[in-house]
Design an enzyme around this catalytic site. Structure first.
Site, PDB file in Angstrom:
ATOM      1  N   CYS A 164     -28.218 -16.400  39.654  1.00  0.00           N
ATOM      2  CA  CYS A 164     -27.098 -16.377  38.710  1.00  0.00           C
ATOM      3  C   CYS A 164     -27.252 -15.305  37.641  1.00  0.00           C
ATOM      4  O   CYS A 164     -26.366 -15.115  36.816  1.00  0.00           O
ATOM      5  CB  CYS A 164     -26.950 -17.748  38.090  1.00  0.00           C
ATOM      6  SG  CYS A 164     -26.900 -19.014  39.363  1.00  0.00           S
ATOM      7  N   HIS A 304     -24.066 -18.814  29.121  1.00  0.00           N
ATOM      8  CA  HIS A 304     -24.257 -19.095  30.540  1.00  0.00           C
ATOM      9  C   HIS A 304     -23.461 -20.371  30.864  1.00  0.00           C
ATOM     10  O   HIS A 304     -22.750 -20.417  31.853  1.00  0.00           O
ATOM     11  CB  HIS A 304     -25.744 -19.259  30.860  1.00  0.00           C
ATOM     12  CG  HIS A 304     -26.036 -19.369  32.321  1.00  0.00           C
ATOM     13  ND1 HIS A 304     -25.595 -18.442  33.221  1.00  0.00           N
ATOM     14  CD2 HIS A 304     -26.696 -20.327  33.038  1.00  0.00           C
ATOM     15  CE1 HIS A 304     -25.983 -18.810  34.443  1.00  0.00           C
ATOM     16  NE2 HIS A 304     -26.643 -19.946  34.359  1.00  0.00           N
ATOM     17  N   GLU A 315     -29.393 -24.421  26.402  1.00  0.00           N
ATOM     18  CA  GLU A 315     -28.850 -23.150  25.892  1.00  0.00           C
ATOM     19  C   GLU A 315     -28.445 -23.316  24.424  1.00  0.00           C
ATOM     20  O   GLU A 315     -28.681 -22.424  23.594  1.00  0.00           O
ATOM     21  CB  GLU A 315     -27.655 -22.691  26.737  1.00  0.00           C
ATOM     22  CG  GLU A 315     -27.191 -21.286  26.359  1.00  0.00           C
ATOM     23  CD  GLU A 315     -26.139 -20.714  27.300  1.00  0.00           C
ATOM     24  OE1 GLU A 315     -25.634 -21.441  28.164  1.00  0.00           O
ATOM     25  OE2 GLU A 315     -25.823 -19.505  27.145  1.00  0.00           O
ATOM     26  N   LYS A 336     -16.926 -20.137  32.345  1.00  0.00           N
ATOM     27  CA  LYS A 336     -17.111 -20.879  33.602  1.00  0.00           C
ATOM     28  C   LYS A 336     -16.242 -22.133  33.610  1.00  0.00           C
ATOM     29  O   LYS A 336     -15.978 -22.694  34.671  1.00  0.00           O
ATOM     30  CB  LYS A 336     -18.587 -21.264  33.787  1.00  0.00           C
ATOM     31  CG  LYS A 336     -19.484 -20.076  34.121  1.00  0.00           C
ATOM     32  CD  LYS A 336     -20.897 -20.525  34.445  1.00  0.00           C
ATOM     33  CE  LYS A 336     -21.803 -19.357  34.827  1.00  0.00           C
ATOM     34  NZ  LYS A 336     -22.303 -18.601  33.647  1.00  0.00           N
ATOM     35  N   HIS A 341     -18.525 -21.183  38.457  1.00  0.00           N
ATOM     36  CA  HIS A 341     -19.755 -20.401  38.366  1.00  0.00           C
ATOM     37  C   HIS A 341     -19.783 -19.389  39.509  1.00  0.00           C
ATOM     38  O   HIS A 341     -19.939 -19.759  40.670  1.00  0.00           O
ATOM     39  CB  HIS A 341     -20.956 -21.343  38.448  1.00  0.00           C
ATOM     40  CG  HIS A 341     -22.266 -20.683  38.130  1.00  0.00           C
ATOM     41  ND1 HIS A 341     -22.423 -19.312  38.072  1.00  0.00           N
ATOM     42  CD2 HIS A 341     -23.482 -21.223  37.853  1.00  0.00           C
ATOM     43  CE1 HIS A 341     -23.678 -19.033  37.785  1.00  0.00           C
ATOM     44  NE2 HIS A 341     -24.337 -20.163  37.634  1.00  0.00           N
ATOM     45  N   PHE A 400     -31.713 -19.341  38.944  1.00  0.00           N
ATOM     46  CA  PHE A 400     -32.751 -20.114  39.636  1.00  0.00           C
ATOM     47  C   PHE A 400     -33.978 -19.225  39.800  1.00  0.00           C
ATOM     48  O   PHE A 400     -33.872 -18.007  39.994  1.00  0.00           O
ATOM     49  CB  PHE A 400     -32.265 -20.556  41.015  1.00  0.00           C
ATOM     50  CG  PHE A 400     -31.298 -21.718  40.982  1.00  0.00           C
ATOM     51  CD1 PHE A 400     -31.107 -22.464  39.833  1.00  0.00           C
ATOM     52  CD2 PHE A 400     -30.587 -22.070  42.125  1.00  0.00           C
ATOM     53  CE1 PHE A 400     -30.223 -23.544  39.808  1.00  0.00           C
ATOM     54  CE2 PHE A 400     -29.706 -23.145  42.105  1.00  0.00           C
ATOM     55  CZ  PHE A 400     -29.523 -23.883  40.958  1.00  0.00           C
TER      56      PHE A 400
END
Lengths: 414, 86
Positions: A164, A304, A315, A336, A341, A400
């Site tokens: 991502c 994010h 976050e 998002k 996403h 990830f």
């Protein structure tokens, strides 16, 4: 002295609209691009049957029909976004400077749709029925490869593959190449098209996805107390970056300046962010330091903000650690909530959102914000776009593997 | 068993589809690469599509000999008549 780098074009293919203008309009209007998966029949046994698919995309506007079968969808999106970005920048690669033009365009996953289709062919019809163009149609670096072939860009050509964070790493790495003089222009960003049965089943098996199948447009709800996972999206986001000198020499319209880039790793867990926000905190600080900027100068963070319980909490905690009191004065939003996403393309489209927020003085909202979460108590620009002068915008990407990226854009001032 | 004309039409149709060409642009003497703008992957895909359409197998050695549309038609016609008489 390092060279300054500016943004002169952006291209977006998103679940809201297959163009930049259309996507921006929908973002400002607070629309959701999430719905039921239409390209595949997903049975009731699929725990997740929703996604943010790109709608109304016509690849033939950009690509000859005979070439389509040699490019899986993520390559087609990348080509489309690149054409839009070059058009906005009013730039074409001139042969005499071709080796000074880089292409850094990655993908998180690459050609999932065709891999699944060809695997079915392999099982049903055998190895002799696999298409000769299968491999080049699916490998992750082929968006960058095809873009260079089509544009004539002969400079550095690479494809980050950092889940991502891919799109943000692509833009950040391109920024550094230009800054240190290895290229004058870069086509940079990310692309993704992996909304397939296998990928959905895989992400669902991790319990990473929202299972709100009865209300798709409400499923992506970053920072809301009832968030239950992310919604898979697809598309592409591409920026045209140039050295300031190159942009001025050709009389380009400068959209904004790219001033800071941070990148690092959590060294913690394959999917979970570290509990104390360590990686996120360090990556934002690194970007600020790179930009030689005080935290108080940041007006907007495109978070994010995946809508997973863990990401949004951590976050938020990280933003507080980096910005102190200023964390409450910042505007933060997760687009998002509207686009889903976009995985490897997320950093690309979200960088484009930052550029547009600076250009228009408008911050797109976080939609579906209904129930406050005591652990997410900052200003997420809930539900309605906000007019606000944006001089500096930051965008976060956490992938990830614990791979993080942070970019800082600033209004161009000479 | 298909006659020569039917084979010709089917071959032209398959090539036209793969290369996105109007079938009238495709002549028996057209060379795949030089005249029809195919690349090596296109040629391999066309051979595969011909194999599937006609239920035949074309070896790598034979593939190398097929350079024009007419070569393909002739190969298939011969293959079919061989297997018919066998």
């Amino acid at each position: 002295m390092t060279r300054r780098v500016v943004v002169t074009g952006i291209g977006m293919v998103t679940p809201l609209h297959p163009t930049t203008e259309g996507s921006w309009e929908a973002l400002v209007a607070g629309q959701s691009g999430v719905g039921y998966v239409t390209r595949y029949e997903l049975g009731e046994d699929f725990p997740v049957r929703i996604a943010a698919e790109v709608k109304g995309f016509d690849p033939l506007l950009y690509i000859d029909k005979k070439d389509l079968r040699k490019m899986d969808l993520f390559i087609q999106y990348a080509v489309a976004a690149t054409e839009q970005a070059l058009e906005m920048a009013r730039y074409r690669v001139r042969p005499e400077e071709a080796d000074r033009v880089a292409v850094i365009v990655g993908s998180g996953i690459g050609g999932f749709p065709m891999i699944e289709e060809m695997h079915k062919t392999l099982l049903e019809k055998g190895p002799r029925r696999i298409w000769p163009a299968f491999i080049p149609a699916v490998i992750v670096n082929m968006a960058a490869g095809v873009i260079s072939i089509r544009t004539g860009a002969k400079g550095p050509n690479v494809a980050p593959c950092t889940a991502c964070s891919t799109g943000a790493h692509a833009i950040g790495d391109a920024f550094k190449l230009i800054q240190r003089g290895a290229a004058d222009v870069a086509i940079a960003g990310g692309s993704e098209a992996a909304i397939t049965p296998l990928a959905i089943a895989g992400f669902a098996a991790m319990h990473a996805l929202s299972t709100r199948n009865d209300a798709p447009e409400k499923a992506s709800r970053p920072f809301d107390a009832q968030r239950d996972g992310f919604v898979m999206g697809e598309g592409a986001g591409i920026l045209i970056l140039e050295s300031l000198e190159h942009a001025l020499d050709r009389g380009a319209d400068i959209l904004c300046e790219l001033v800071g880039y941070g990148l690092n790793s959590d060294a913690y867990h394959i999917t979970a962010p570290c509990a104390d926000g360590d990686g996120a905190i360090r990556v934002m600080r690194m970007a600020l330091q790179d930009a030689r900027m005080a935290p108080e100068e940041v007006d907007y963070i495109n978070a994010h903000g995946t809508s997973t319980p863990l990401n949004d909490k951590i976050e938020t905690l990280a933003i507080k650690a980096v910005f102190g009191d200023h964390a409450w004065k910042l505007a933060i939003s997760s687009t998002k909530s509207m686009m889903g996403h976009l995985l490897g393309a997320a950093g690309g489209v979200e960088a484009a959102v930052c550029v547009l927020a600076i250009c228009h003085g408008v911050i797109p909202p976080t939609i579906n914000y209904e129930y406050p979460d005591p652990e997410c108590d900052l200003d997420y620009v809930p539900n309605q776009a906000r007019r606000r002068d944006v001089r500096v915008a930051m965008t976060n990407s956490f992938g990830f593997g614990g791979t993080n990226a942070c970019l800082i854009f600033k209004r161009y001032e000479d | 068993m298909q006659d020569h004309r039917e084979i010709e039409q089917k071959v032209v149709q398959i090539i036209a589809e793969q290369l996105d060409k109007d079938p009238t642009q495709i002549r028996m003497e057209s060379r795949f690469i030089e005249d029809l703008g195919a690349d090596s992957l296109d040629v391999m895909q066309i051979v595969m599509n011909l194999e599937e359409a006609f239920g035949i197998q074309i070896s790598e050695e034979d593939t190398e000999k097929i350079r024009t549309v007419g070569d393909a038609v002739q190969f298939i016609a011969q293959y079919m008549s061989r297997s018919a008489s066998a």
